[in-house]
Design an enzyme around this catalytic site. Structure first.
Site, PDB file in Angstrom:
ATOM      1  N   GLU A  78      29.680  33.733  33.157  1.00 11.24           N
ATOM      2  CA  GLU A  78      30.625  34.873  33.143  1.00 11.24           C
ATOM      3  C   GLU A  78      31.579  34.731  34.318  1.00 11.24           C
ATOM      4  O   GLU A  78      31.529  35.481  35.288  1.00 11.24           O
ATOM      5  CB  GLU A  78      29.875  36.214  33.222  1.00 11.24           C
ATOM      6  CG  GLU A  78      30.808  37.423  33.025  1.00 11.24           C
ATOM      7  CD  GLU A  78      30.196  38.747  33.487  1.00 11.24           C
ATOM      8  OE1 GLU A  78      29.173  39.164  32.922  1.00 11.24           O
ATOM      9  OE2 GLU A  78      30.766  39.360  34.409  1.00 11.24           O
ATOM     10  N   HIS A  82      32.309  41.993  27.712  1.00  9.64           N
ATOM     11  CA  HIS A  82      32.420  42.163  29.170  1.00  9.64           C
ATOM     12  C   HIS A  82      32.854  43.591  29.478  1.00  9.64           C
ATOM     13  O   HIS A  82      33.589  44.190  28.702  1.00  9.64           O
ATOM     14  CB  HIS A  82      33.446  41.153  29.704  1.00  9.64           C
ATOM     15  CG  HIS A  82      33.535  41.115  31.185  1.00  9.64           C
ATOM     16  ND1 HIS A  82      34.271  42.030  31.911  1.00  9.64           N
ATOM     17  CD2 HIS A  82      32.958  40.285  32.083  1.00  9.64           C
ATOM     18  CE1 HIS A  82      34.148  41.745  33.197  1.00  9.64           C
ATOM     19  NE2 HIS A  82      33.350  40.693  33.338  1.00  9.64           N
ATOM     20  N   ASP A 100      29.460  35.551  38.053  1.00  6.59           N
ATOM     21  CA  ASP A 100      30.575  36.508  38.121  1.00  6.59           C
ATOM     22  C   ASP A 100      31.584  36.090  39.192  1.00  6.59           C
ATOM     23  O   ASP A 100      32.124  36.923  39.912  1.00  6.59           O
ATOM     24  CB  ASP A 100      30.095  37.951  38.344  1.00  6.59           C
ATOM     25  CG  ASP A 100      31.105  38.985  37.820  1.00  6.59           C
ATOM     26  OD1 ASP A 100      32.006  38.595  37.043  1.00  6.59           O
ATOM     27  OD2 ASP A 100      31.007  40.159  38.198  1.00  6.59           O
TER      28      ASP A 100
HETATM   29 MN    MN Z   1      32.564  39.813  35.210  1.00  2.00          MN
END
Ligand code: MN
Length: 341
Positions: free
Chosen positions: A9, A178, A304
């Site tokens: 991600e 997301h 992330d």
């Molecule tokens: Mn994210």
């Protein structure tokens, strides 16, 4: 070490996207207070941390590769940062998605061992979104699509969006659901206490979105759809027992015309359609919990980057008290299977 680390991600933003965001904010547009608050902050903050995040978001080359090398990340699955194109009018969104996907695909072509990508799409125009997903996968070699939760306050359980599900299912690629800021109808009590963003509002809104998809019956229609959710499933794994119990009671009581009878329990769709990633959740107890209730085949690693680029967090995952084979699933094999790398 018997695995490589694939982070699933990871975000990028072409400079053009920031320019468009800035123009939207400068125009006085304020139809989405969550976006205005968050992006207003990112685009005007003088903080060095924010400047670093912005520089990293816009890099699809040396800086990103160096960060990956320094943290032992073999491959990033990269997608356009939230809210992507979902904030714009439909023609702008469709154009921007195409251009972002072309740029991402170009970076993947340059660094095929290190990068893979997900297509940005514009749910504002469902046929164009389905088409762009297909173009992204078939022509550009992208591995699925990212959708940043609601689009203008509308959720994917609305059948008008289902041709996107149909395309993803037919192409056998996942949709990464997301987070984004809660929509205007929801954001008031969050923003009053600064809880609208990644601290909590994102998870509440995206968890709600997942659950709306589940209880709508959409997944009876698309049994082979794959949806990936970040943040260890936006708290839904923790709620499965109560959701199943209450859902069965509500169906029996026939209290809401909109509560559909499903072929399976809500938790079964969570286990069979959804995959979750560890983005932003580098903490042993909930990772082990997610593995125990969803299965070790359904939990994937994510960092992330660059929002939560904290090199020490990789060690948390490295040190999990699980068998080496399960660690390989978490870091590598599940991502290779789900995204067909
Ligand atoms: Mn994210």
């Amino acid at each position: 070490m018997t695995y490589v680390r694939i982070a699933t991600e990871e975000a990028f933003a072409p400079p053009e996207l920031f320019q468009r965001y800035r123009a939207l904010l400068d125009s006085g547009w304020n139809a989405d207070p969550g976006f205005c608050s968050l992006m207003g902050f990112y685009l005007t903050s003088q903080s060095p941390r924010i400047a670093e995040v912005a520089a990293r978001l816009q890099d699809l080359g040396e800086l990103r590769l160096r960060d990956m090398d320094e943290t032992g990340i073999a491959k990033q699955i990269i997608s356009l940062t939230a809210p992507g194109v979902q904030i714009f009018d439909s023609p702008t969104a469709v154009d921007l998605a195409r251009s972002a996907n072309d740029q991402l695909a170009e970076a993947v072509r340059k660094h095929p061992e290190r990068f893979a990508g997900l297509a940005a799409i514009a749910p504002q125009n469902p046929p164009a979104a389905a088409q762009e997903l297909e173009r992204g996968v078939r022509q550009l070699g992208l591995k699925g699509a990212i959708i940043n939760s609601h689009t203008g306050g509308e959720y994917l359980d609305d059948p008008k969006f289902w041709e996107i599900f149909e395309a993803a299912e037919a192409l056998d690629v996942p949709i990464y659901l997301h987070p984004t800021s809660p929509p205007p109808a929801m954001i008031g009590p969050f923003i009053e206490r600064g809880l609208d963003g990644a601290i909590f509002g994102f998870a509440v809104e995206t968890g709600l979105h997942m659950l709306r998809i589940i209880v709508s019956g959409a997944l009876d229609r698309f049994p082979n759809l794959k949806i990936v959710a970040g943040h260890l499933g936006e708290a839904l794994p923790y709620w499965m027992f109560r959701i199943d119990f209450m859902h069965s009671r509500m169906v029996a009581a026939n209290r809401y015309a909109s509560v559909n009878k499903l072929m399976r329990k809500p938790s079964e769709y969570l286990r069979e359609t959804f995959y979750v990633t560890t983005s932003g959740m580098a903490w042993e107890p909930p990772i082990l919990y997610a593995q125990s209730v969803l299965g070790v085949d359904r939990v994937l690693y994510a960092m992330d980057y660059p929002y939560q680029f904290v090199p020490e967090e990789v060690k948390v995952t490295d040190d999990l008290p699980i068998p080496e084979a399960d660690k390989q699933k978490l870091y590598q094999l599940n991502a290779e299977r789900v995204f067909r790398l």
